[in-house]
Write a protein that holds these residues in place. Structure first.
Motif, PDB file in Angstrom:
ATOM      1  N   GLU A 190      37.444  -1.221  17.793  1.00  0.00           N
ATOM      2  CA  GLU A 190      36.871  -0.091  18.248  1.00  0.00           C
ATOM      3  C   GLU A 190      37.011   0.894  17.312  1.00  0.00           C
ATOM      4  O   GLU A 190      36.224   2.210  16.890  1.00  0.00           O
ATOM      5  CB  GLU A 190      36.240   0.203  19.363  1.00  0.00           C
ATOM      6  N   LYS A 191      38.381   0.976  17.019  1.00  0.00           N
ATOM      7  CA  LYS A 191      39.025   2.136  16.809  1.00  0.00           C
ATOM      8  C   LYS A 191      38.650   3.037  15.278  1.00  0.00           C
ATOM      9  O   LYS A 191      38.679   4.195  15.029  1.00  0.00           O
ATOM     10  CB  LYS A 191      40.540   2.189  16.586  1.00  0.00           C
ATOM     11  N   TYR A 192      38.365   1.290  14.648  1.00  0.00           N
ATOM     12  CA  TYR A 192      37.400   2.549  13.194  1.00  0.00           C
ATOM     13  C   TYR A 192      36.148   3.178  13.716  1.00  0.00           C
ATOM     14  O   TYR A 192      35.925   3.703  12.764  1.00  0.00           O
ATOM     15  CB  TYR A 192      37.373   0.748  12.436  1.00  0.00           C
ATOM     16  N   ALA A 193      34.857   2.741  14.355  1.00  0.00           N
ATOM     17  CA  ALA A 193      34.289   3.408  14.652  1.00  0.00           C
ATOM     18  C   ALA A 193      34.505   4.618  15.296  1.00  0.00           C
ATOM     19  O   ALA A 193      34.015   6.025  14.753  1.00  0.00           O
ATOM     20  CB  ALA A 193      33.267   2.629  15.865  1.00  0.00           C
ATOM     21  N   ASP A 194      35.155   4.796  15.960  1.00  0.00           N
ATOM     22  CA  ASP A 194      36.154   5.829  16.237  1.00  0.00           C
ATOM     23  C   ASP A 194      36.449   7.199  15.301  1.00  0.00           C
ATOM     24  O   ASP A 194      36.124   8.301  15.215  1.00  0.00           O
ATOM     25  CB  ASP A 194      36.911   6.286  17.538  1.00  0.00           C
ATOM     26  N   ILE A 195      36.805   6.207  14.282  1.00  0.00           N
ATOM     27  CA  ILE A 195      37.264   7.201  13.150  1.00  0.00           C
ATOM     28  C   ILE A 195      36.825   7.285  12.343  1.00  0.00           C
ATOM     29  O   ILE A 195      36.668   8.885  11.650  1.00  0.00           O
ATOM     30  CB  ILE A 195      38.979   6.513  12.521  1.00  0.00           C
ATOM     31  N   ARG A 196      35.749   6.750  12.223  1.00  0.00           N
ATOM     32  CA  ARG A 196      34.933   6.668  11.140  1.00  0.00           C
ATOM     33  C   ARG A 196      33.571   7.926  11.677  1.00  0.00           C
ATOM     34  O   ARG A 196      33.128   8.843  11.177  1.00  0.00           O
ATOM     35  CB  ARG A 196      33.823   5.899  10.897  1.00  0.00           C
TER      36      ARG A 196
ATOM     37  N   ILE B 120      48.500   4.115  11.731  1.00  0.00           N
ATOM     38  CA  ILE B 120      48.219   4.153  10.531  1.00  0.00           C
ATOM     39  C   ILE B 120      48.705   2.521  10.622  1.00  0.00           C
ATOM     40  O   ILE B 120      47.959   1.625   9.031  1.00  0.00           O
ATOM     41  CB  ILE B 120      50.226   4.198   9.871  1.00  0.00           C
ATOM     42  N   PRO B 121      49.466   1.686  11.437  1.00  0.00           N
ATOM     43  CA  PRO B 121      49.059   0.182  11.581  1.00  0.00           C
ATOM     44  C   PRO B 121      47.828  -0.261  11.054  1.00  0.00           C
ATOM     45  O   PRO B 121      47.499  -1.650  10.135  1.00  0.00           O
ATOM     46  CB  PRO B 121      49.500  -0.348  13.012  1.00  0.00           C
ATOM     47  N   MET B 122      46.407   0.276  12.095  1.00  0.00           N
ATOM     48  CA  MET B 122      45.385  -0.308  11.590  1.00  0.00           C
ATOM     49  C   MET B 122      44.666  -0.553  10.296  1.00  0.00           C
ATOM     50  O   MET B 122      43.901  -1.024   9.817  1.00  0.00           O
ATOM     51  CB  MET B 122      45.167   0.539  12.808  1.00  0.00           C
TER      52      MET B 122
ATOM     53  N   LYS C 278      36.560   7.468   3.877  1.00  0.00           N
ATOM     54  CA  LYS C 278      34.935   7.145   4.725  1.00  0.00           C
ATOM     55  C   LYS C 278      34.270   6.203   3.674  1.00  0.00           C
ATOM     56  O   LYS C 278      33.006   5.319   4.657  1.00  0.00           O
ATOM     57  CB  LYS C 278      34.227   8.409   4.602  1.00  0.00           C
ATOM     58  N   THR C 279      34.257   6.102   2.798  1.00  0.00           N
ATOM     59  CA  THR C 279      33.233   5.185   1.800  1.00  0.00           C
ATOM     60  C   THR C 279      33.655   3.459   2.674  1.00  0.00           C
ATOM     61  O   THR C 279      32.740   2.987   2.721  1.00  0.00           O
ATOM     62  CB  THR C 279      34.112   5.274   0.549  1.00  0.00           C
ATOM     63  N   ALA C 280      34.803   3.065   2.486  1.00  0.00           N
ATOM     64  CA  ALA C 280      35.608   2.038   3.340  1.00  0.00           C
ATOM     65  C   ALA C 280      35.521   1.757   4.459  1.00  0.00           C
ATOM     66  O   ALA C 280      34.509   1.117   4.701  1.00  0.00           O
ATOM     67  CB  ALA C 280      37.121   1.805   3.832  1.00  0.00           C
ATOM     68  N   LEU C 281      34.805   2.513   5.602  1.00  0.00           N
ATOM     69  CA  LEU C 281      34.751   2.579   7.590  1.00  0.00           C
ATOM     70  C   LEU C 281      33.358   2.870   7.415  1.00  0.00           C
ATOM     71  O   LEU C 281      31.971   1.699   7.280  1.00  0.00           O
ATOM     72  CB  LEU C 281      35.040   3.530   7.111  1.00  0.00           C
ATOM     73  N   ASP C 282      32.320   2.992   6.022  1.00  0.00           N
ATOM     74  CA  ASP C 282      30.567   3.169   5.913  1.00  0.00           C
ATOM     75  C   ASP C 282      30.691   1.341   5.491  1.00  0.00           C
ATOM     76  O   ASP C 282      29.619   1.217   5.920  1.00  0.00           O
ATOM     77  CB  ASP C 282      30.603   4.488   5.122  1.00  0.00           C
ATOM     78  N   ALA C 283      31.552   0.699   4.868  1.00  0.00           N
ATOM     79  CA  ALA C 283      31.882  -0.297   4.620  1.00  0.00           C
ATOM     80  C   ALA C 283      31.525  -1.461   4.977  1.00  0.00           C
ATOM     81  O   ALA C 283      31.087  -1.735   5.566  1.00  0.00           O
ATOM     82  CB  ALA C 283      31.894  -0.729   3.296  1.00  0.00           C
ATOM     83  N   LEU C 284      32.304  -0.765   6.644  1.00  0.00           N
ATOM     84  CA  LEU C 284      32.540  -2.415   7.631  1.00  0.00           C
ATOM     85  C   LEU C 284      31.453  -2.284   8.760  1.00  0.00           C
ATOM     86  O   LEU C 284      31.556  -3.816   8.257  1.00  0.00           O
ATOM     87  CB  LEU C 284      33.823  -1.165   8.819  1.00  0.00           C
ATOM     88  N   PRO C 285      29.991  -1.822   8.842  1.00  0.00           N
ATOM     89  CA  PRO C 285      29.430  -2.503   9.393  1.00  0.00           C
ATOM     90  C   PRO C 285      28.685  -3.631   8.517  1.00  0.00           C
ATOM     91  O   PRO C 285      28.137  -4.961   9.034  1.00  0.00           O
ATOM     92  CB  PRO C 285      28.314  -1.689   9.280  1.00  0.00           C
TER      93      PRO C 285
ATOM     94  N   VAL D 222      39.316 -12.254  10.920  1.00  0.00           N
ATOM     95  CA  VAL D 222      38.947 -11.032  10.376  1.00  0.00           C
ATOM     96  C   VAL D 222      37.813  -9.903  11.136  1.00  0.00           C
ATOM     97  O   VAL D 222      37.775  -8.955  11.248  1.00  0.00           O
ATOM     98  CB  VAL D 222      38.785 -11.336   8.893  1.00  0.00           C
ATOM     99  N   TYR D 223      36.928 -11.211  11.025  1.00  0.00           N
ATOM    100  CA  TYR D 223      35.871  -9.905  11.714  1.00  0.00           C
ATOM    101  C   TYR D 223      36.479  -9.948  13.888  1.00  0.00           C
ATOM    102  O   TYR D 223      36.182  -8.602  14.274  1.00  0.00           O
ATOM    103  CB  TYR D 223      35.016 -11.561  12.526  1.00  0.00           C
ATOM    104  N   LYS D 224      37.214 -10.124  14.520  1.00  0.00           N
ATOM    105  CA  LYS D 224      37.488 -10.000  15.562  1.00  0.00           C
ATOM    106  C   LYS D 224      38.610  -9.134  15.372  1.00  0.00           C
ATOM    107  O   LYS D 224      38.602  -7.506  16.196  1.00  0.00           O
ATOM    108  CB  LYS D 224      38.196 -11.313  16.044  1.00  0.00           C
ATOM    109  N   SER D 225      39.743  -9.298  14.645  1.00  0.00           N
ATOM    110  CA  SER D 225      40.402  -8.112  14.961  1.00  0.00           C
ATOM    111  C   SER D 225      40.282  -6.477  13.911  1.00  0.00           C
ATOM    112  O   SER D 225      41.008  -5.203  13.866  1.00  0.00           O
ATOM    113  CB  SER D 225      41.295  -8.969  13.882  1.00  0.00           C
TER     114      SER D 225
END
Length: 573
Positions: A326-332, A475-477, A294-301, A318-321
């Protein structure tokens, strides 16, 4: 899975050989859930190739078969481990555990990438020894750790990387790449006399391990090297990007790469009704991983904002992949439906325990809410007890520290103690200017507090079951996210940081060709330069016409090449 203890080795290695001097090795990294397979012909009686790989992986466990099938004049891998790796745990498994057919099936089912992408069809028969080693390593890990590896979750590589070169252990030692040559004389305070420790300004454990790996196996692919140098050029020419990345990377947890293993390894189901300490600990580790994620995904933006206008291939990729995925935002968002918004990763033990107990939002599970109340009541009772002792025994400076092993205990300055402590205080230990102790009342409350926390952990894991299953589907993501953060940490906080601390133009970008001459103008040894201010640069030129040089003193050429070739890009290139 248990924590690997920071930078301590997390590799389990399976090792086997045949009478044709072939060696198969499977190196399983418990920290990043990756499996590296190698099979090669051992041409040295001293097993130099095997020793080089073992030095690179720095394993904590080596698994070998019981019998030695070494050719005449060879020592055998089992005896090799006994001779040179006595400090490493050696596990002898029956030869039937080294089953190449089973190993191939396991890798086909567990690899994150498609079998065709791994080239499994051509590797089944050709590399049967490393597949057999993989079978034994996976079997031991699942049995020893009490887990089941999630399908399609492992990052698998075959036969190492042909884009990297191996440095034998003798050269690693003589060139002072990882440790100073005369560490016994210089002492531990002079660790920066090695190249690794000079460049070790990384902020994450994964970045540090990646730095070490790339110094021991430098790149030799010119296209990839130039891509990485382009990244350094942009970082050095764009201060806003450089300092922005440095600040954003601090927002990510130091143990981000460790998160992955808790989703790749599923604990085996235990049917006992009474909750054991191990069950509570495993639940606690899972909750900690969810909070880390959760902490890592909160820092992604924040990372996305910094990298939005980056031009070089690495940062743009890195920015593109990652940032635009959007999967990261969905899991967040999915995490936000279960985990309280205010919960953050904490390193202070009692704060971390409290965050874990209150990770799940209130009202989701009635039994969890009851366990939380018990946890709060016992915590409050412990603090009230400390206040009582302060007043009753006139100890205004009595403190109430906490650690995971002991729980709460009292710390009293020795100057505040007049004579002997009252007999009520037990387990008295003098430590520096303080006295650490406990009482029977505190011990009883500690047991109740720990039991309530354990109940919170187990109930929280039940609430997180659906969320964890959703995470395991991607998991690969998350493997990619961990690799990206380790890569950025090494490039930004190690290599770019090292360049930025030197005067302008002190480091020059090298130009690489396929078969041109080697020319270094005013080359400097990076370690000696940091020690001696009057260091004299040296120039060198090697071509087909003049292809031999006698080097006197420190080997400046090799260390400089290591510096420029060791920027890791991994699968982003």
């Amino acid at each position: 899975m248990e924590d690997d203890g920071g930078e301590r080795s997390s590799f389990v290695i399976g090792l086997i050989e045949n009478r044709a001097k072939e060696v198969g090795m499977a190196a399983f990294d418990l920290r990043s859930a990756s499996l590296h397979l190698s099979q090669y012909i051992e041409t040295s009686i001293s097993y130099q190739n095997t020793k080089t790989l073992l030095h690179f992986y720095d394993p904590m466990v080596i698994i070998v078969p019981p019998n030695k099938l070494a050719p005449e004049g060879m020592v055998g891998v089992s005896e090799l481990v006994d001779r040179f790796y006595a400090s490493v745990k050696k596990v002898v498994m029956a030869r039937g555990c080294f089953d190449d057919t089973k190993g191939a099936m396991l890798i086909k089912n567990l690899a994150a990438r498609e079998p065709s992408a791994l080239g499994l069809d051509t590797y089944y028969k050709q590399y049967y020894l490393c597949l057999a080693s993989a079978s034994a390593a996976i079997k031991w890990i699942e049995a020893e750790k009490g887990v089941i590896i999630t399908s399609h979750s492992l990052v698998v590589t075959f036969n190492g990387s042909f884009d990297h070169m191996n440095i034998d252990t003798t050269s690693v030692h003589n060139l002072e790449i990882v440790e100073p040559l005369h560490s016994a004389l210089w002492g531990t305070s002079n660790k920066k006399r090695s190249l690794f420790h000079m460049l070790k300004t990384t902020k994450t454990i994964g970045g540090t391990r990646l730095l070490r790996a790339n110094l021991l196996q430098p790149l030799k692919d010119i296209e990839t090297i130039n891509t990485r140098l382009d990244c350094l050029d942009e970082l050095m020419s764009n201060e806003q990007l450089f300092f922005g990345l440095s600040q954003v990377l601090r927002k990510f947890p130091k143990e981000t790469d460790r998160v992955l293993c808790h989703f790749c390894f599923k604990p085996k189901k235990i049917t006992n009704e009474v909750l054991g300490a191990d069950d509570a600990k495993k639940s606690q580790m899972l909750i900690s991983s969810i909070i880390l994620l959760k902490t890592a995904l909160d820092a992604l933006p924040l990372l996305s904002k910094v990298l939005k206008d980056a031009q070089c291939f690495i940062l743009a990729n890195v920015y593109k992949s990652v940032c635009e995925n959007e999967k990261y935002a969905d899991i967040r968002k999915r995490i936000g439906e279960v985990i309280d918004e205010d919960v953050l990763h904490a390193r202070v033990p009692f704060i971390a325990r409290t965050q874990q107990c209150f990770a799940v939002k209130a009202g989701i599970d009635g039994l969890l809410d009851i366990a939380r109340r018990s946890f709060c009541d016992t915590s409050e009772a412990i603090h009230n007890l400390a206040n009582k002792y302060r007043e009753e025994y006139k100890l205004p400076n009595l403190k109430l520290p906490f650690n995971n092993r002991r729980g709460f205990y009292f710390s009293i300055p020795r100057k505040d103690i007049q004579g002997k402590l009252p007999s009520k205080f037990i387990q008295v230990v003098k430590q520096g200017n303080n006295v650490h102790c406990s009482t029977l009342e505190l011990a009883s409350l500690n047991v109740r507090n720990k039991s309530a926390a354990g109940e919170c952990y187990v109930r929280t894991e039940v609430c997180l079951e659906a969320l964890v299953d959703a995470i395991r589907e991607d998991i690969p993501m998350f493997t990619l996210l961990a690799e990206v953060l380790c890569l950025l940490d090494m490039i930004v906080n190690s290599f770019a940081h090292t360049i930025s601390t030197k005067p302008v133009d002190r480091y020059t970008r090298p130009e690489f060709t396929d078969n041109g001459p080697l020319a270094i103008d005013a080359g400097r040894h990076p370690i000696l330069e940091s020690i001696h201010s009057d260091f004299v640069p040296n120039s060198i030129f090697i071509s087909e016409a003049s292809n031999m040089v006698i080097v006197m003193g420190p080997n400046i050429i090799f260390c400089l090449i290591i510096v420029f070739l060791s920027l890791s890009l991994d699968r982003l290139s």
